[in-house]
Design a protein around this motif. Sequence first.
Motif, PDB file in Angstrom:
ATOM      1  N   LYS A 168      28.865 126.743  39.848  1.00  0.00           N
ATOM      2  CA  LYS A 168      28.304 125.920  40.931  1.00  0.00           C
ATOM      3  C   LYS A 168      26.849 126.277  41.169  1.00  0.00           C
ATOM      4  O   LYS A 168      25.982 125.397  41.292  1.00  0.00           O
ATOM      5  N   ALA A 169      26.582 127.573  41.237  1.00  0.00           N
ATOM      6  CA  ALA A 169      25.226 128.032  41.482  1.00  0.00           C
ATOM      7  C   ALA A 169      24.301 127.634  40.342  1.00  0.00           C
ATOM      8  O   ALA A 169      23.158 127.205  40.566  1.00  0.00           O
ATOM      9  N   MET A 170      24.792 127.737  39.118  1.00  0.00           N
ATOM     10  CA  MET A 170      23.976 127.369  37.962  1.00  0.00           C
ATOM     11  C   MET A 170      23.693 125.870  37.963  1.00  0.00           C
ATOM     12  O   MET A 170      22.598 125.431  37.595  1.00  0.00           O
ATOM     13  N   PHE A 171      24.655 125.088  38.358  1.00  0.00           N
ATOM     14  CA  PHE A 171      24.453 123.644  38.463  1.00  0.00           C
ATOM     15  C   PHE A 171      23.427 123.351  39.553  1.00  0.00           C
ATOM     16  O   PHE A 171      22.535 122.504  39.385  1.00  0.00           O
ATOM     17  N   ALA A 214      16.672 130.372  33.235  1.00  0.00           N
ATOM     18  CA  ALA A 214      15.811 131.004  32.243  1.00  0.00           C
ATOM     19  C   ALA A 214      15.514 130.049  31.086  1.00  0.00           C
ATOM     20  O   ALA A 214      14.549 130.222  30.361  1.00  0.00           O
ATOM     21  N   ARG A 215      16.377 129.032  30.935  1.00  0.00           N
ATOM     22  CA  ARG A 215      16.163 128.026  29.897  1.00  0.00           C
ATOM     23  C   ARG A 215      16.366 126.642  30.495  1.00  0.00           C
ATOM     24  O   ARG A 215      16.852 126.500  31.619  1.00  0.00           O
ATOM     25  N   LYS A 216      16.000 125.634  29.720  1.00  0.00           N
ATOM     26  CA  LYS A 216      16.223 124.262  30.179  1.00  0.00           C
ATOM     27  C   LYS A 216      17.717 124.003  30.378  1.00  0.00           C
ATOM     28  O   LYS A 216      18.532 124.548  29.626  1.00  0.00           O
ATOM     29  N   PRO A 217      18.059 123.156  31.340  1.00  0.00           N
ATOM     30  CA  PRO A 217      19.469 122.837  31.585  1.00  0.00           C
ATOM     31  C   PRO A 217      20.189 122.344  30.330  1.00  0.00           C
ATOM     32  O   PRO A 217      21.387 122.580  30.164  1.00  0.00           O
ATOM     33  N   ALA A 218      19.459 121.686  29.440  1.00  0.00           N
ATOM     34  CA  ALA A 218      20.081 121.172  28.216  1.00  0.00           C
ATOM     35  C   ALA A 218      20.426 122.302  27.247  1.00  0.00           C
ATOM     36  O   ALA A 218      21.187 122.101  26.299  1.00  0.00           O
ATOM     37  N   GLU A 219      19.862 123.465  27.499  1.00  0.00           N
ATOM     38  CA  GLU A 219      20.081 124.593  26.583  1.00  0.00           C
ATOM     39  C   GLU A 219      21.044 125.633  27.143  1.00  0.00           C
ATOM     40  O   GLU A 219      21.140 126.746  26.626  1.00  0.00           O
ATOM     41  N   CYS A 266      23.968 117.254  35.299  1.00  0.00           N
ATOM     42  CA  CYS A 266      22.921 116.609  36.097  1.00  0.00           C
ATOM     43  C   CYS A 266      22.879 115.111  35.814  1.00  0.00           C
ATOM     44  O   CYS A 266      22.745 114.291  36.736  1.00  0.00           O
ATOM     45  N   ASP A 267      22.997 114.746  34.540  1.00  0.00           N
ATOM     46  CA  ASP A 267      22.986 113.328  34.167  1.00  0.00           C
ATOM     47  C   ASP A 267      24.131 112.582  34.835  1.00  0.00           C
ATOM     48  O   ASP A 267      23.959 111.466  35.343  1.00  0.00           O
ATOM     49  N   GLU A 268      25.286 113.203  34.817  1.00  0.00           N
ATOM     50  CA  GLU A 268      26.461 112.583  35.428  1.00  0.00           C
ATOM     51  C   GLU A 268      26.250 112.393  36.931  1.00  0.00           C
ATOM     52  O   GLU A 268      26.599 111.357  37.499  1.00  0.00           O
ATOM     53  N   ALA A 269      25.649 113.395  37.546  1.00  0.00           N
ATOM     54  CA  ALA A 269      25.362 113.301  38.984  1.00  0.00           C
ATOM     55  C   ALA A 269      24.393 112.149  39.259  1.00  0.00           C
ATOM     56  O   ALA A 269      24.594 111.361  40.197  1.00  0.00           O
ATOM     57  N   GLU A 270      23.384 112.026  38.434  1.00  0.00           N
ATOM     58  CA  GLU A 270      22.408 110.934  38.591  1.00  0.00           C
ATOM     59  C   GLU A 270      23.071 109.581  38.415  1.00  0.00           C
ATOM     60  O   GLU A 270      22.811 108.630  39.155  1.00  0.00           O
ATOM     61  N   LYS A 271      23.927 109.521  37.404  1.00  0.00           N
ATOM     62  CA  LYS A 271      24.629 108.271  37.106  1.00  0.00           C
ATOM     63  C   LYS A 271      25.464 107.829  38.312  1.00  0.00           C
ATOM     64  O   LYS A 271      25.406 106.673  38.732  1.00  0.00           O
ATOM     65  N   ARG A 272      26.178 108.769  38.876  1.00  0.00           N
ATOM     66  CA  ARG A 272      27.037 108.445  40.020  1.00  0.00           C
ATOM     67  C   ARG A 272      26.196 108.071  41.234  1.00  0.00           C
ATOM     68  O   ARG A 272      26.584 107.204  42.011  1.00  0.00           O
ATOM     69  N   ILE A 293      31.096 116.937  40.651  1.00  0.00           N
ATOM     70  CA  ILE A 293      30.710 117.046  39.244  1.00  0.00           C
ATOM     71  C   ILE A 293      31.432 118.207  38.565  1.00  0.00           C
ATOM     72  O   ILE A 293      31.829 118.128  37.414  1.00  0.00           O
ATOM     73  N   MET A 294      31.630 119.271  39.324  1.00  0.00           N
ATOM     74  CA  MET A 294      32.355 120.418  38.777  1.00  0.00           C
ATOM     75  C   MET A 294      33.714 119.983  38.245  1.00  0.00           C
ATOM     76  O   MET A 294      34.165 120.425  37.196  1.00  0.00           O
ATOM     77  N   ARG A 295      34.318 119.109  39.017  1.00  0.00           N
ATOM     78  CA  ARG A 295      35.658 118.643  38.689  1.00  0.00           C
ATOM     79  C   ARG A 295      35.758 118.065  37.284  1.00  0.00           C
ATOM     80  O   ARG A 295      36.742 118.290  36.577  1.00  0.00           O
ATOM     81  N   ILE A 296      34.739 117.329  36.895  1.00  0.00           N
ATOM     82  CA  ILE A 296      34.734 116.722  35.563  1.00  0.00           C
ATOM     83  C   ILE A 296      34.826 117.800  34.489  1.00  0.00           C
ATOM     84  O   ILE A 296      35.548 117.658  33.504  1.00  0.00           O
TER      85      ILE A 296
END
Lengths: 150, 150
Positions: free
Chosen positions: A12-15, A68-73, A133-139, B108-111
């Motif tokens: 959760k914290a990392m998200f 420390a890195r991009k979310p995609a990484e 993050c993408d999923e959150a944006e989509k929703r 989002i965590m749920r997914i």
Amino acid sequence: MKLSTKGRYGLKAMFDLAVNYGEGPIPLKSIADRQNISEHYLEQLMMILRKAGLVKSVRGAQGGYMLARKPAEITVGDVLRVLEGPIGLVDCVLEQDPLECDKAENCIMRIVWEKIRDSMVAAMDSITLQDMCDEAEKRKAESQNYMYYI
Amino acid sequence: MKLSTKGRYGLKAMFDLAVNYGEGPIPLKSIADRQNISEHYLEQLMMILRKAGLVKSVRGAQGGYMLARKPAEITVGDVLRVLEGPIGLVDCVLEQDPLECDKAENCIMRIVWEKIRDSMVAAMDSITLQDMCDEAEKRKAESQNYMYYI
DNA sequence: TTAATTCCTATCGTTTTAGTTGGTTTTCTG
DNA sequence: CAGAAAACCAACTAAAACGATAGGAATTAA
């Protein structure tokens, strides 16, 4: 078979950090407040994540944590491995340092545990913080009254 | 994220019963001896498995336990669900009676947890006790000094 | 200088785990 | 019928893990 709060809170914290990526250091207190987690307890988790190289910290006033890195990484698997230890439902098939077992060569149980472990690993490693993050944006786009439930 | 000994011992015992399927009731003591498990502790697990309808018991001398269905009709998932509870790494995505969460709709965590759970469920439900017996037979045929490591 | 913030170590109450103990009941065999 | 083998059952327990809490020391921006 449950995850401990380390894994749950930690992801959760990392998200949360991923959502706020690029905005400078995020103070622990704000994460703890948003996620409703004991600040002191979360602190211990961030320490682990920092030592593992997943987050960076800035000390002092206006300090905080950032990825420390991009979310995609960063994958879900990366985070869970650090907080929960090597993936695997039993010690003899852990990804790292599996517990030795004298029957290892011919153990039928082992095949089962390996198959389950591999499916878990595949799922965890297939999801990055960016995906979340993408999923959150989509929703958010789909619904007017959507709120960031992170 | 580890399985408890319930799941580990229980599946071992079920595999033992599968290997000995069709040979009448197998006394608990012999299973406990082969698997190196405390007899009294295994007893508690067999009680759970019996109440769940996975094994049948015969009381009295020459009694014991046997599978309630053919090995091909019992999956690893069946056994683990009974002994470890509904599959899922967090309470809000358990297969049965998931813990309600006010944010459920947009979490989002749920997914993430659902995806991991689904992969675990698929792996567990894809392996039957018969599959395990077949694999044991196969290995036995391949190697002279193979021993039944169950 | 002070407030904000991370860093660090230690402690602690509760729950879960992995059994152990000590029986009772049922049933086969000699 | 006696005795042994085996399932059934309830209660207890030591140790570990969990989920924090406590109390400060060090660092840094304003």
